[in-house]
Design an enzyme around this catalytic site. Sequence first.
Site, PDB file in Angstrom:
ATOM      1  N   ASN A  43       0.733  -1.242   0.018  1.00  0.00           N
ATOM      2  CA  ASN A  43       0.101  -0.155  -0.146  1.00  0.00           C
ATOM      3  C   ASN A  43       0.865   1.325  -0.118  1.00  0.00           C
ATOM      4  OD1 ASN A  43       0.681  -0.879   2.805  1.00  0.00           O
ATOM      5  ND2 ASN A  43      -0.933   0.496   3.498  1.00  0.00           N
ATOM      6  N   GLU A  45       0.467   5.148   0.729  1.00  0.00           N
ATOM      7  CA  GLU A  45      -0.476   6.158   1.011  1.00  0.00           C
ATOM      8  C   GLU A  45      -0.017   7.610   0.331  1.00  0.00           C
ATOM      9  OE1 GLU A  45      -1.176   5.407   5.183  1.00  0.00           O
ATOM     10  OE2 GLU A  45      -2.113   3.803   4.850  1.00  0.00           O
ATOM     11  N   CYS A  54      -3.858   0.558  -2.659  1.00  0.00           N
ATOM     12  CA  CYS A  54      -3.789  -0.738  -1.589  1.00  0.00           C
ATOM     13  C   CYS A  54      -2.732  -1.580  -2.268  1.00  0.00           C
ATOM     14  CB  CYS A  54      -5.073  -1.575  -1.664  1.00  0.00           C
ATOM     15  SG  CYS A  54      -6.466  -0.648  -0.913  1.00  0.00           S
ATOM     16  N   GLU A  56      -2.744  -4.766  -3.070  1.00  0.00           N
ATOM     17  CA  GLU A  56      -3.255  -5.717  -4.098  1.00  0.00           C
ATOM     18  C   GLU A  56      -3.388  -4.922  -5.429  1.00  0.00           C
ATOM     19  OE1 GLU A  56      -4.661  -4.944  -1.014  1.00  0.00           O
ATOM     20  OE2 GLU A  56      -5.708  -6.485  -0.416  1.00  0.00           O
ATOM     21  N   CYS A  86     -10.051  -5.152   0.112  1.00  0.00           N
ATOM     22  CA  CYS A  86     -11.246  -4.092   0.165  1.00  0.00           C
ATOM     23  C   CYS A  86     -11.980  -4.343  -1.092  1.00  0.00           C
ATOM     24  CB  CYS A  86     -10.711  -2.810   0.191  1.00  0.00           C
ATOM     25  SG  CYS A  86     -10.220  -2.104  -1.287  1.00  0.00           S
ATOM     26  N   CYS A  89     -10.499  -3.520  -4.679  1.00  0.00           N
ATOM     27  CA  CYS A  89      -9.637  -4.317  -5.063  1.00  0.00           C
ATOM     28  C   CYS A  89     -10.213  -5.572  -5.450  1.00  0.00           C
ATOM     29  CB  CYS A  89      -8.554  -4.535  -3.884  1.00  0.00           C
ATOM     30  SG  CYS A  89      -7.195  -3.417  -3.467  1.00  0.00           S
TER      31      CYS A  89
HETATM   32  N1  THU Z   1      -5.028  -1.531   2.617  1.00  0.00           N
HETATM   33  C1  THU Z   1      -4.462  -2.501   1.609  1.00  0.00           C
HETATM   34  O1  THU Z   1      -3.327  -2.204   1.107  1.00  0.00           O
HETATM   35  N2  THU Z   1      -5.040  -3.587   1.233  1.00  0.00           N
HETATM   36  C2  THU Z   1      -6.269  -4.196   2.041  1.00  0.00           C
HETATM   37  O2  THU Z   1      -6.543  -5.369   1.788  1.00  0.00           O
HETATM   38  C3  THU Z   1      -6.905  -3.441   3.111  1.00  0.00           C
HETATM   39  C4  THU Z   1      -6.390  -1.863   2.992  1.00  0.00           C
HETATM   40  C5  THU Z   1      -4.430  -0.425   2.893  1.00  0.00           C
HETATM   41  C6  THU Z   1      -5.079   0.658   2.357  1.00  0.00           C
HETATM   42  C7  THU Z   1      -4.389   1.896   3.504  1.00  0.00           C
HETATM   43  O3  THU Z   1      -3.246   2.253   2.859  1.00  0.00           O
HETATM   44  C8  THU Z   1      -4.313   1.187   4.805  1.00  0.00           C
HETATM   45  O4  THU Z   1      -4.371  -0.276   4.331  1.00  0.00           O
HETATM   46  C9  THU Z   1      -5.464   1.371   5.421  1.00  0.00           C
HETATM   47  O5  THU Z   1      -6.777   1.071   5.197  1.00  0.00           O
END
Ligand code: THU
Length: 137
Positions: A43, A45, A54, A56, A86, A89
């Site tokens: 991920n 941000e 994310c 994935e 999520c 994704c």
């Molecule tokens: N996130 C992912 O990278 N994958 C997931 O399956 C769930 C959420 C990330 C998005 C964000 O950067 C952090 O986790 C919190 O939501």
Amino acid sequence: MMDYRELYKIAKEAAKNAYAPYSRFRVGAALLTAGGKVYTGVNVENASYSAGICAERTAFVKAISEGEREFAAIAVDAGNAPAVPCGICRQFMAEFAPNIDVITGPMKEDEAGGGLRVRPLSQLLPEAFALQTEQPE
Ligand code: THU
């Protein structure tokens, strides 16, 4: 064929590269192609929160942009917190791999089967949206 426990370990290792200064929720993904190659993702941000992506989707974007189109499995690790992909994704992955195996943890080394869950994406996202018109290649 790569062992799913091995794929999960690669996702766990990849999570170290997560850029998550805002949520502190570090996620790693390892995407296995039909040909046996692995693309990792984390991920990433952003100060403008909604611009983040994310793990994935990062893995998928890396693979697709390298020309990959056939996928077998994706493992996702978020440390000790069990993370499942999520909704965005799930839809994103369904575009390319509606039946991909989704491997989630956390891994408990002492538990039979490693504590991993393996589910087809079609179970996590039944009735995924798809355009009824002809799709471009
Ligand atoms: N996130 C992912 O990278 N994958 C997931 O399956 C769930 C959420 C990330 C998005 C964000 O950067 C952090 O986790 C919190 O939501």
